[in-house]
Structures are given as C-alpha cells and as structure tokens.
Design an enzyme around this catalytic site. Structure first.
Site, PDB file in Angstrom:
ATOM      1  CB  SER A   1      34.679   0.563  76.776  1.00  0.00           C
ATOM      2  OG  SER A   1      35.228   0.376  78.069  1.00  0.00           O
ATOM      3  CE  LYS A   2      40.159   6.890  74.142  1.00  0.00           C
ATOM      4  NZ  LYS A   2      40.070   8.232  73.752  1.00  0.00           N
ATOM      5  NE  ARG A   3      34.707   3.074  82.163  1.00  0.00           N
ATOM      6  CZ  ARG A   3      34.558   1.941  82.844  1.00  0.00           C
ATOM      7  NH1 ARG A   3      35.399   1.633  83.798  1.00  0.00           N
ATOM      8  NH2 ARG A   3      33.573   1.104  82.574  1.00  0.00           N
TER       9      ARG A   3
ATOM     10  CB  ALA B   1      41.280  -0.666  76.209  1.00  0.00           C
ATOM     11  CD  GLU B   2      42.454   5.242  78.199  1.00  0.00           C
ATOM     12  OE1 GLU B   2      41.734   5.715  79.101  1.00  0.00           O
ATOM     13  OE2 GLU B   2      42.569   5.755  77.065  1.00  0.00           O
TER      14      GLU B   2
END
Ligand code: GLU
Length: 496
Positions: free
Chosen positions: A263-265, A267-268
């Site tokens: 997810s974006k989270r 990945a960050e």
C-alpha cells in the site's frame, strides 16, 4: 492470433501514476508490442468527478513517455475510436443504457436514499444480514418494473432523479477463463442489480468500461487483480448486450517486502517510492525501472535478467505471468539501476549531471575533471545523483568532516598526515600521480611501523571529508597538488 491485438491501459486520473499502475501499463504495452500489429491504447476513465485530480492525466502520459512506452491511440493522439476520455463519451453510455432498457435488461429506478435505507433496514430486521437491491427486492421498489408506464414517463419528463440498474439474474453462475488465473466462477446471488447510470447522468465504471472496451474493439483486458471481482459484473453486461467479452488477464498483486499488499503507507514506511514521478525526480534510470517492473510478476522462463524494452516485448507472454503476489525488492531495483548507469559513457553521464547539478545549484568543474571524477565514481553508486553526493569533494573543499569517519582520526593521525604532507610537497605538480602518491604513503607507514589504515583513513578524511569513497590516490591525482596540500593543511589545523 486471429485479428490484431488491441489492449488498453485505462487509469482513472485520481492522482499521480503509482508504480502498480505503471506495471499494468507496461504489461499491456509489452503484450501489444509482442505482436507486429498490436495496438496499445490509453483511455482515461474520468467519470468519477469527485475524485478527479487536475494534472493527473498529464502525469500519466509523461510517465509512460519517460519509460519509452509509445501510445498508439490516446487523448493526445486520437485514433479511429476517439474521444479517449470517458467524460467526453457521455452520449454513448446513455445510448447503450437506453438500449438495455428497451431490451428489458435494465430498468429505471427512482428510489430515494431514504427509501433504499428503509429497504435495507427492513430486510436486516427480518434476518437478512446483507440486503441487496436484487431480483427479489426490485419487485417492491420504485422502478420502471413496478410502476405503471405512464407514471414512469411522467417522472422522466418531470426530470425526476433516477438511476439505471442492470437486471442481474437471480441465481446464475458466471464463468470465465482468465488467461492468468485459469477458470474463474462467481455466483450472481451475492450481487446487487448494478447501477449503470448514476443520478448525475454519469455512467458507473462498469458500464463505461464495458461499452468502451467493446466500442474500441479491445481484444484483451489486462489489469490488476483488484478488478477481478468486477469482472463477473462485466461479463453479465456483455451478455446483456449480446456482445463477446474480451479475453481477461488479471495481474498478481504487488507485495511489500514485509508482507501484505504494497500500500501507499507501507511503501512509504519501507522507503519505496510510490509514484512514477518520484522515480523521475529521484533520477532513477527509466530502463532500470522498466526492466525491474517487467520481472515483478513475470519472467521469461530462463535465468536472463537484463532486457531492453524491445527485448522484453519479444519475450513477453501472458502465460508466464505468475498468479501469486510479486514482492517489491528495492535492492533488486537498485541493482538494475547500477547496471543501466554503468552502461552509459562518462561523457553521457557528465552531460546529464550538468542538468541535475543545475537544478540543485551545484557548481561543476570543467568537462575533463568532471569526466575523470565520474569514471572514479560510477562503479560505486547506485544512482546518478549519488555521484554528486559522493563526489562533492571533487568539486569543493570539505566544509565539515563526516562524524562517523572522524572517530578514525586518532592521537597519532596528525603526526602521520604531517609527515605525508612533507613527503608529497616536494613532488612536482606535473608528477602528482596516483602511483607515486601511494608509494609515498607506503614509505611513511613503513618508517613509523604502523598499519596502512592508520594513515589511509585520516588522509581520506582530510582530503574528502568522508570515510568512504573512490580510490584515494586516483582522486588526489585528479584534485592536483595545490588542492590536496591545501586540504591537508586545513585538516591539520582543524583536527589536530
Ligand atoms: N479505471 C480503472 C482503474 O483505474 C480501470 C480498470 C480496468 O482496467 O478495467 O484502474
């Protein structure tokens, strides 16, 4: 293959093109290019006005361009099936929705939000945990199946709000062959009568997607696994229209190294850039990202790893796409990046570095020095911009000394560096060469009976400010006598 292959990448312009979307685009592109007469289409699915993001379409197109994917038909180069933005194709969706109504495959529904809530509440109370607007409930709702025709006409004429819903068959098994997942079947029992046209007159994703895939003569739908559950709805729609559905291929999820969907989270958290734009801004090599993404869920079936976009097109087939999730390995991406970086000549890299440096307000030396510096550095970095970081001592005197490295500056370091300084001061500027500089160092350590590192480390710190970097003697030769002596003096003054 019968007829020419036509595939589309159909993103919704709801934000920057993320890495998963880019992989979907790439697989579509590779599949199209695998055939001599394949067509790769970009269709912008912008019917959800509330999620529209200004500039997103531009970002998608520029991102594909950066990767070297040419679009055969799209909003900027329309082909025979224009327009390529769904928001400009409204009439078509209305026409086809109407056609379904005329063929008794769909109906107008006038229910208000309150009425829908009441229906759900009623059904829940009578023990139905997931109430649906379906073959049973539709019979007691306000729609063109239950209201008399003249009332329906009156409501339509009066401009009353309505949606158009598909008559989803009550108990049917929808089956299709997915080119990656094999046989897939779904029961219609759990489906609502799908809304096709919303009360604002906009089509839903399902209607627009099916109408456009049919109209644009798409032969293969290649998209992410998250759309698999929409496919039965699409198949029902194809059936309702009496159209043949394209072949389906659902790509495996991209997984995070720590498990679960990337997810974006996530990945960050794991330091993985999410959007293609980030890779562009962070100066990744496009060939590396392409090569890496191609292998994220596919492989050619041998142990080859390095392939250009054209070679990948040759090799790519859907039957070699894996069903299971593909783990995003950032180290592997950097490995690819190093490969494509080192393939470029020092001259090419110098030219690119000048552009990068300009944006960062860094002054670079003349070409000759820059190119030599690059040749010393390029084997040691993963990304082109790291040449500027690791090599900044080539371009300016160290302003400070790396803290970790400073621990290696010991009590006797000053004395050793001083001796070395005396030794090389006598060298001619023209004779300031790596081999000589090295042998002078050996003399000093021998005379003092100390290990190599005892002098090497402080010397590196003094000259470069860092504890790590390219070959020190070659670097000193490149810097030249004047600069090296100056830096040794500064370090002795500051550190000793
Ligand atoms: N608009 C959908 C998306 O944003 C397209 C899905 C599909 O390819 O059908 O990914």
């Amino acid at each position: 293959m019968e007829g020419s292959v036509r595939v589309r990448f159909a993103p919704s312009p709801t934000g920057f093109l993320h890495i998963g979307g880019l992989r979907t685009a790439l697989y579509n592109y590779l599949f199209a290019r695998h055939f001599d007469d394949g067509t790769f289409i970009l269709r912008i699915e912008d019917t959800d006005q509330s999620r529209y993001v200004e500039g997103a379409e531009e970002d998608i197109i520029r991102s594909l361009e950066w990767c070297g994917m040419t679009i055969d038909e799209g909003p900027e180069n329309p082909g025979a099936f224009a327009p390529y933005r769904q928001s400009e194709r409204q009439e078509l969706y209305h026409k086809y929705a109407k056609e379904l109504i005329d063929n008794d495959q769909a109906y107008y529904a006038f229910d208000t939000t309150e009425e829908l809530d009441q229906m759900r509440e009623r059904l829940q109370k009578s023990g139905n945990p997931s109430p649906k607007y379906d073959a049973i409930t539709r019979q007691s709702m306000k729609n063109s199946l239950t209201l008399p025709q003249d009332e329906v006409d009156k409501r339509l004429e009066a401009g009353e709000e309505y949606v158009i819903r598909l008559k989803v068959p009550r108990r049917e098994t929808v089956r299709f062959e997915d080119l990656i997942r094999g046989h897939v079947s779904f029961e219609t029992k759990g489906l609502d009568d799908q809304v096709l046209l919303k009360s604002d007159g906009m089509p839903t994703y399902h209607l627009a997607n099916v109408v456009d895939d049919h109209e644009m003569k798409i032969t293969h739908v290649i998209r992410g696994e998250e759309w698999l559950s929409s496919t039965p709805k699409h198949i029902l729609l194809y059936n309702a229209f009496g159209w043949d559905a394209p072949q389906m291929a659902h790509l495996p999820l991209i997984m995070s190294p720590s498990g679960g969907k990337l997810s974006k989270r996530k990945a960050e958290e794991e330091g993985i850039p999410v959007n293609t734009k980030d890779y562009i801004n962070q100066n990744y090599e496009p060939e590396a990202l392409v090569n890496f993404l191609a292998y994220l869920g596919w492989s050619p079936g041998d142990d080859s790893e390095i392939h250009s976009l054209d070679e990948l097109s040759e090799l790519f087939t859907l039957d070699r796409v894996s069903k299971g999730g593909a783990v995003f390995n950032h180290k592997k991406l950097l490995w690819y990046n190093e490969h494509y970086l080192r393939e470029q000549s020092d001259e090419e890299l110098a030219e690119r570095l000048r552009d990068i440096a300009k944006n960062k307000d860094i002054d670079l030396p003349d070409d000759e020095t820059l190119i030599k510096a690059i040749s010393l550095l390029k084997e040691r970095v993963s990304k082109i911009d790291e040449i500027l970081e690791m090599g900044d001592f080539f371009f300016k005197d160290p302003e400070s000394y790396e803290e970790k490295a400073l621990k290696k500056w010991k009590d006797d370091s000053g004395a050793l560096v001083r001796q070395y300084r005396e030794s090389i001061e006598s060298l001619d500027s023209d004779n300031f060469e790596a081999a000589t500089l090295k042998s002078r160092l050996e003399d000093v350590i021998e005379k003092n009976d100390v290990g190599f590192g005892k002098l090497m480390m402080p010397l590196r710190i003094a000259v470069t400010g860092q504890g790590f970097g390219p070959d020190l003697f070659a670097s000193m030769e490149l810097l030249g006598k004047e600069i090296v002596i100056r830096r040794l003096d500064t370090a002795l003054e500051k550190l000793d």
